[in-house]
Design an enzyme around this catalytic site. Structure first.
Site, PDB file in Angstrom:
ATOM      1  N   GLY A  79      -0.365   4.784  -0.753  1.00 18.59           N
ATOM      2  CA  GLY A  79      -1.388   5.396   0.099  1.00 18.59           C
ATOM      3  C   GLY A  79      -0.787   6.520   0.928  1.00 18.59           C
ATOM      4  N   LYS A 124     -10.193  -5.706  10.305  1.00 24.56           N
ATOM      5  CA  LYS A 124      -9.008  -5.265  11.063  1.00 24.56           C
ATOM      6  C   LYS A 124      -8.907  -6.011  12.392  1.00 24.56           C
ATOM      7  CE  LYS A 124      -7.099  -1.766   8.627  1.00 24.56           C
ATOM      8  NZ  LYS A 124      -5.687  -1.651   8.268  1.00 24.56           N
ATOM      9  N   TYR A 139     -14.762  -3.246   7.232  1.00 26.41           N
ATOM     10  CA  TYR A 139     -13.370  -2.826   7.459  1.00 26.41           C
ATOM     11  C   TYR A 139     -12.946  -3.064   8.910  1.00 26.41           C
ATOM     12  CZ  TYR A 139      -9.833   0.924   8.263  1.00 26.41           C
ATOM     13  OH  TYR A 139      -8.735   1.652   8.625  1.00 26.41           O
ATOM     14  N   GLY A 150       0.852  -1.202   0.000  1.00 26.27           N
ATOM     15  CA  GLY A 150       0.000   0.000   0.000  1.00 26.27           C
ATOM     16  C   GLY A 150       0.878   1.239   0.000  1.00 26.27           C
ATOM     17  N   ARG A 202      -0.710  -1.184  -6.224  1.00 26.24           N
ATOM     18  CA  ARG A 202      -1.334  -1.428  -7.531  1.00 26.24           C
ATOM     19  C   ARG A 202      -1.098  -0.265  -8.485  1.00 26.24           C
ATOM     20  NH1 ARG A 202      -7.081  -3.515  -7.418  1.00 26.24           N
ATOM     21  NH2 ARG A 202      -7.448  -1.383  -6.804  1.00 26.24           N
ATOM     22  N   ILE A 245      -6.481  10.248  10.491  1.00 31.34           N
ATOM     23  CA  ILE A 245      -5.181  10.885  10.224  1.00 31.34           C
ATOM     24  C   ILE A 245      -5.402  12.120   9.347  1.00 31.34           C
ATOM     25  CG2 ILE A 245      -2.859  10.549   9.234  1.00 31.34           C
ATOM     26  CD1 ILE A 245      -3.350   8.569  11.410  1.00 31.34           C
ATOM     27  N   ILE A 287      -1.765  -7.381  -3.492  1.00 30.17           N
ATOM     28  CA  ILE A 287      -1.466  -8.277  -2.359  1.00 30.17           C
ATOM     29  C   ILE A 287      -2.251  -9.591  -2.467  1.00 30.17           C
ATOM     30  CG2 ILE A 287      -0.692  -6.536  -0.696  1.00 30.17           C
ATOM     31  CD1 ILE A 287      -3.534  -6.632   0.526  1.00 30.17           C
TER      32      ILE A 287
HETATM   33  C1  AKB Z   1     -11.393   5.288   7.913  1.00 28.91           C
HETATM   34  O1  AKB Z   1     -12.045   6.340   8.039  1.00 28.91           O
HETATM   35  O2  AKB Z   1     -11.836   4.264   7.413  1.00 28.91           O
HETATM   36  C2  AKB Z   1      -9.974   5.277   8.450  1.00 28.91           C
HETATM   37  C3  AKB Z   1      -9.937   4.812   9.867  1.00 28.91           C
HETATM   38  C4  AKB Z   1     -10.420   5.692  10.959  1.00 28.91           C
HETATM   39  O3  AKB Z   1      -9.494   3.746  10.123  1.00 28.91           O
HETATM   40  N1  AKB Z   1      -9.387   6.570   8.326  1.00 28.91           N
END
Ligand code: AKB
Length: 350
Positions: free
Chosen positions: A13, A156, A152, A10, A36, A192, A53
């Site tokens: 990114g 994780k 997501y 990544g 990619r 971030i 990946i």
């Molecule tokens: C998202 O918004 O999906 C990411 C996170 C907070 O993990 N920036």
């Protein structure tokens, strides 16, 4: 950390860019990068591979070609992107990580030396039942509210567990004496904010989007309510945390998973910080119910005392200095905003 070889997935990114910039400046590490899409700026310093990946042959080939001391596995599909195509997100986030963990395991065993495997987890692994519960919970530690509500976040959280499994009990029935396993380390990142790039496909994106839009003189419609609160962090702090945990002595780490915090801020407070510097900014609020629900399920603040205690984590920025000393000066440079267009009394670091 001289003559080390690292793999960054990544790489194109936001965090990949920041990490490559940091390691290139330091000049001590051989960097192998995978993405990619090509990483335009850094082709000279970095051995770049264009690929996926999910391509197991490519990952195994990288494992044969290099001896990695550390793998920074950053590739993945973020929360909003993941809700748009949950099965693709599952495939990329889980199967892709498994390919990398498997390669790191093979390298660790062959060399008899654990490969450090850094994995960026997230506040999205937490999940509140209601906004009331989120507000009441305040700063949360690593062990509670582990009820992710997005594909997501679920992915994780699973990889956090899978990484710990690979580092502790994977191949438990293998008879090889002194089996060497990977050294898995992960931090749960907040939203971030980078001065150099914009995120895509995340749900904390409203923070950085608000600032970048203001610097370009573009109106911005924020997709959460003014009182919506999340923990955020400036990119240099995130890079510092990633490098620090990857280089920490194994003996000081009491866990494979750490919260890291910097400042907790509401969307309205972000707007107020932006208005200090770009007084003509046009920021309005038009909540998107689905994206708001995702953000409302995430904590407003995190307790990072475990990281502070174990590997001396400390953020360099607070809410005010993140804008004043990092975001605003960097964003002005990026968009070539002349100093006369911003409120200079506020812009000490510009
Ligand atoms: C998202 O918004 O999906 C990411 C996170 C907070 O993990 N920036």
């Amino acid at each position: 950390m001289t003559n080390q070889c690292v793999l960054i997935t990544g790489a194109n990114g936001e965090i990949g860019h920041g990490l490559i910039r940091f390691l290139s400046r330091e000049g001590l590490t051989k960097i192998v990068a995978l993405d990619r899409s090509p990483i335009d700026d850094y082709q000279k310093e970095v051995e770049f591979y264009k690929g996926d990946i999910l391509d197991r042959n490519l990952i195994d080939e990288l494992g044969r070609r290099y001896q990695f001391d550390t793998i920074f596995h950053l590739a993945g599909i973020l929360s909003t992107g993941g809700e748009r195509d949950p099965l693709l997100a599952h495939n990329v986030n889980v199967e892709g990580s498994l390919n990398l963990l498997n390669m790191a395991d093979a390298q660790s065993m062959q060399r008899g030396k654990p490969v450090v495997f850094f994995f960026p987890s997230t506040i999205a692994i937490y999940g509140f039942e209601s906004l009331e519960q989120k507000v009441k919970a305040g700063k949360i530690n690593e062990d509670n509210y582990l009820h992710a509500t997005t594909m997501y976040g679920i992915n994780k959280l699973y990889i956090e567990n899978l990484g710990r499994y690979f580092s502790q009990t994977y191949k438990r029935f293998d008879t090889t004496p002194g089996l060497t396993r990977i050294d898995f380390r992960c931090i749960r990142l907040p939203g971030i904010m980078s001065a150099d790039s914009l995120p895509s496909g995340g749900t904390s994106d409203y923070g950085p989007e608000m600032i970048h839009a203001a610097a370009q003189g573009k109106p911005y419609e924020c997709f959460v309510t003014p009182e919506t609160r999340l923990p955020f962090m400036a990119m240099p702090d995130a890079i510092d945390a990633i490098i620090s945990i990857a280089r920490a002595k194994k003996s000081v780490l009491s866990s494979t998973v750490y919260n890291i915090g910097s400042f907790s801020i509401s969307a309205e407070e972000i707007r107020q910080e932006v208005m200090k510097y770009f007084s003509a900014a046009q920021i309005s609020f038009k909540p998107n119910p689905q994206r708001l629900a995702i953000v409302n399920s995430w904590p407003g603040d995190v307790d990072d005392s475990r990281a502070r205690r174990d590997w001396a984590w400390k953020s360099d920025f607070d809410r005010v200095s993140a804008f004043r000393d990092y975001l605003i000066p960097g964003i002005m440079r990026r968009y070539s905003v002349s100093a006369s267009k911003v409120s200079l009394t506020s812009c000490v670091g510009a």
